[in-house]
Design a protein around this motif. Structure first.
Motif, mmCIF file in Angstrom:
data_model
loop_
_atom_site.group_PDB
_atom_site.id
_atom_site.type_symbol
_atom_site.label_atom_id
_atom_site.label_comp_id
_atom_site.label_asym_id
_atom_site.label_seq_id
_atom_site.Cartn_x
_atom_site.Cartn_y
_atom_site.Cartn_z
ATOM 1 N N VAL A 52 48.722 -33.587 109.281
ATOM 2 C CA VAL A 52 47.400 -33.030 108.979
ATOM 3 C C VAL A 52 46.320 -33.770 109.760
ATOM 4 O O VAL A 52 45.360 -33.169 110.261
ATOM 5 C CB VAL A 52 47.131 -33.091 107.469
ATOM 6 C CG1 VAL A 52 45.735 -32.569 107.144
ATOM 7 C CG2 VAL A 52 48.182 -32.277 106.710
ATOM 8 N N ARG A 53 46.478 -35.081 109.909
ATOM 9 C CA ARG A 53 45.496 -35.858 110.677
ATOM 10 C C ARG A 53 45.467 -35.415 112.136
ATOM 11 O O ARG A 53 44.395 -35.242 112.736
ATOM 12 C CB ARG A 53 45.855 -37.351 110.582
ATOM 13 C CG ARG A 53 45.179 -38.256 111.598
ATOM 14 C CD ARG A 53 43.680 -38.345 111.363
ATOM 15 N NE ARG A 53 43.036 -39.189 112.338
ATOM 16 C CZ ARG A 53 42.608 -38.805 113.514
ATOM 17 N NH1 ARG A 53 42.778 -37.533 113.891
ATOM 18 N NH2 ARG A 53 42.003 -39.645 114.331
ATOM 19 N N THR A 56 43.823 -31.782 112.312
ATOM 20 C CA THR A 56 42.404 -31.634 111.969
ATOM 21 C C THR A 56 41.520 -32.661 112.663
ATOM 22 O O THR A 56 40.302 -32.468 112.758
ATOM 23 C CB THR A 56 42.210 -31.769 110.453
ATOM 24 O OG1 THR A 56 42.621 -33.087 110.040
ATOM 25 C CG2 THR A 56 43.037 -30.734 109.708
ATOM 26 N N SER A 58 40.786 -35.382 111.394
ATOM 27 C CA SER A 58 39.959 -35.947 110.333
ATOM 28 C C SER A 58 40.822 -36.742 109.359
ATOM 29 O O SER A 58 41.786 -36.207 108.791
ATOM 30 C CB SER A 58 39.227 -34.826 109.567
ATOM 31 O OG SER A 58 38.650 -35.323 108.392
ATOM 32 N N ALA A 61 40.217 -35.243 105.798
ATOM 33 C CA ALA A 61 41.014 -34.042 105.521
ATOM 34 C C ALA A 61 42.461 -34.406 105.231
ATOM 35 O O ALA A 61 43.091 -33.853 104.313
ATOM 36 C CB ALA A 61 40.933 -33.074 106.695
ATOM 37 N N ALA A 65 44.373 -33.867 101.687
ATOM 38 C CA ALA A 65 45.619 -33.100 101.625
ATOM 39 C C ALA A 65 46.701 -33.886 100.895
ATOM 40 O O ALA A 65 47.432 -33.339 100.050
ATOM 41 C CB ALA A 65 46.090 -32.732 103.033
ATOM 42 N N THR A 111 49.717 -26.023 111.000
ATOM 43 C CA THR A 111 48.997 -27.085 111.698
ATOM 44 C C THR A 111 49.302 -27.105 113.191
ATOM 45 O O THR A 111 48.608 -27.786 113.957
ATOM 46 C CB THR A 111 49.341 -28.456 111.094
ATOM 47 O OG1 THR A 111 50.768 -28.624 111.074
ATOM 48 C CG2 THR A 111 48.805 -28.585 109.678
ATOM 49 N N THR A 116 43.335 -23.743 112.579
ATOM 50 C CA THR A 116 43.805 -23.285 111.268
ATOM 51 C C THR A 116 42.824 -23.712 110.182
ATOM 52 O O THR A 116 42.339 -24.850 110.172
ATOM 53 C CB THR A 116 45.197 -23.883 110.965
ATOM 54 O OG1 THR A 116 46.098 -23.508 111.995
ATOM 55 C CG2 THR A 116 45.714 -23.381 109.628
ATOM 56 N N PRO A 118 41.318 -25.270 107.052
ATOM 57 C CA PRO A 118 41.766 -26.346 106.156
ATOM 58 C C PRO A 118 42.152 -25.846 104.773
ATOM 59 O O PRO A 118 43.022 -26.429 104.129
ATOM 60 C CB PRO A 118 40.552 -27.282 106.093
ATOM 61 C CG PRO A 118 39.783 -27.009 107.347
ATOM 62 C CD PRO A 118 39.995 -25.546 107.636
ATOM 63 N N VAL A 121 45.767 -24.813 104.901
ATOM 64 C CA VAL A 121 46.639 -25.996 104.922
ATOM 65 C C VAL A 121 46.693 -26.629 103.535
ATOM 66 O O VAL A 121 47.769 -26.992 103.034
ATOM 67 C CB VAL A 121 46.146 -27.006 105.973
ATOM 68 C CG1 VAL A 121 46.972 -28.288 105.913
ATOM 69 C CG2 VAL A 121 46.206 -26.402 107.367
ATOM 70 N N GLY A 122 45.519 -26.749 102.892
ATOM 71 C CA GLY A 122 45.487 -27.335 101.562
ATOM 72 C C GLY A 122 46.285 -26.542 100.550
ATOM 73 O O GLY A 122 46.997 -27.110 99.707
#
Length: 451
Positions: A52-53, A56, A58, A61, A65, A111, A116, A118, A121-122
């Motif tokens: 995820v890092r 994104t 971030s 984020a 997640a 991802t 995409t 967030p 993804v969440g």
């Protein structure tokens, strides 16, 4: 269908060890399958965080997640375990494991595409966490089927706890080896594959087919006080001794009384102490200009826990679990408070290792108390509640100490983190006469918790 599992014979002078635990019929293959699947628990969180890092860019984020993934996994653990208790592992674990794997693959696919949302993804991460199969509680239920002897069961639970500790050390190391080869998304795929393979191998074991804990069976001690259960048929193949008729499975409340509450309390304060300890060790090492010491100080924690867990399993003296539980939680709290007085990293490592010596015994004993407290058909849920309490306590401990570090002296932070474990000890002493409504083990002649 007669039960295919039994305990190794014990003579009057026998001192069964870990070889006897793994030598029980089907024990080795069943435990290996469970460990293969549970290795995923050490791989997926870090791999998912990095995935995820990377997608994104971030950290916030990625952290969010992982927070919702952990919350969904922890809070719904008793619900998933209840499904296993009600319908049996062979009906529940395969679809749950496959769905979990598919959702993780969906996260990787989502991802992999730039831009995409967030929110998507969440949502996928939450759904995956909600479907995490309870392999640990299921394996502890299987240990009870494999080993009716209380001494062997204690050794099995100790071995199980130590192995789980090592898996959470090995998982991140495996991620580190996979990253240069397949990247973080590939590491998530490997973690998903480990869990699916382990779950399918686990339910393929003959232990999953029957035994006193199978769904729809009555209490393994029998309605009339007879032994029952051990030779009972699987509820799916016809009634046996102590089994309820097919089509009339009863849904039993969890129960457990004071014993289960004591196990949950001990597990929660142990998790709280460990959740706080990681951040305090990091703050201590950075304050001394030795950030590289964090790794080996926390390794001392794991080593101490392994020694304590194996030592507990090797004990032959029949000390009741009700007496052990307050001693282990008090020992953990005292060692943690003393650790805050360490003048340097070396002595902190020694103190943290001493604290770790009480971790695995405390958790193992909590699982044993919970296992003894409830009817066999609720065993997986009881273990899941202990596991949930530990994870919830760990989260609270980490968050709480994060608010304190930097505002209070570190020794005081250590003392405050130790306080719940120390305060729980007198409460557990008052609860040591587990006279609640939970059923007793037939193997306990004195009527108290089995040793």
């Amino acid at each position: 269908m007669p039960s295919t599992v039994s305990a190794p014979p014990r003579g009057p002078s026998a001192r069964p060890g870990y070889r006897a635990v793994l030598g029980a019929p089907h024990a080795g293959r069943t435990f290996a399958a469970a460990l293969l699947g549970r290795l995923s628990y050490g791989v997926v969180p870090l791999a998912l965080l990095l995935t995820v890092r990377e997608a994104t860019g971030s950290y916030s984020a990625a952290g969010a997640a992982m927070a919702v993934f952990a919350l969904a996994s922890v809070l719904l653990s008793p619900v998933r375990a209840g499904l296993v208790d009600r319908h049996g592992p062979r009906r529940v674990l395969p679809p749950m494991a496959v769905l979990y794997g598919v959702l993780l693959l969906a996260v990787v696919a989502a991802t992999a595409r730039p831009g995409t949302a967030p929110v998507l993804v969440g949502a996928l991460v939450v759904a995956a966490g909600a479907c995490t199969p309870p392999l640990g509680p299921v394996m502890r239920t299987f240990w009870r089927r494999l080993l009716p002897d209380p001494a062997l069961l204690r050794r099995a639970f100790g071995l199980d706890g130590v192995a789980e500790e090592l898996l959470f050390v090995t998982g991140p190391l495996l991620v580190g080896l996979l990253l240069p080869v397949v990247g973080p998304g590939g590491a998530v795929v490997v973690g998903a594959g480990l869990l699916v393979a382990g779950a399918l191998l686990l339910v393929a074991s003959p232990v999953a087919a029957g035994g006193p804990d199978g769904p729809g069976e009555a209490d393994g001690r029998g309605e009339a006080g007879g032994p029952g259960g051990r030779g009972a048929a699987d509820g799916a193949n016809g009634p046996g001794v102590g089994a309820a008729p097919v089509g009339r499975r009863r849904r039993t409340p969890l129960g457990g009384g004071r014993a289960l509450r004591a196990a949950v309390l001990a597990s929660a304060v142990t998790g709280l102490a460990l959740g706080a300890l990681d951040l305090m060790v990091l703050a201590f090492a950075e304050d001394r200009g030795r950030p590289q010491a964090v790794g080996w100080i926390l390794a001392a924690l794991s080593a101490g826990s392994a020694v304590g867990g194996l030592g507990l399993g090797a004990l032959d003296r029949p000390v009741p679990n009700a007496a052990r539980l307050p001693l282990f939680t008090a020992g953990l709290g005292l060692a943690l408070a003393v650790a805050g007085l360490a003048p340097g990293p070396v002595l902190l490592g020694v103190a943290v290792g001493a604290a770790g010596f009480f971790v695995s015994p405390a958790l193992t004993t909590a699982y044993l108390v919970a296992d003894e407290a409830v009817a066999p058909e609720a065993g997986t849920r009881a273990g899941a509640w202990v596991n949930t309490a530990f994870n919830a306590g760990s989260a609270v401990g980490g968050a709480g100490v994060g608010l304190l570090v930097g505002h209070l002296p570190l020794p005081l932070c250590f003392a405050l983190s130790a306080a719940p474990a120390l305060a729980a000890a007198p409460a557990l002493l008052r609860m040591r006469d587990f006279g609640g409504p939970g059923p007793r083990r037939k193997s306990d002649p004195a009527g108290g918790p089995a040793a």
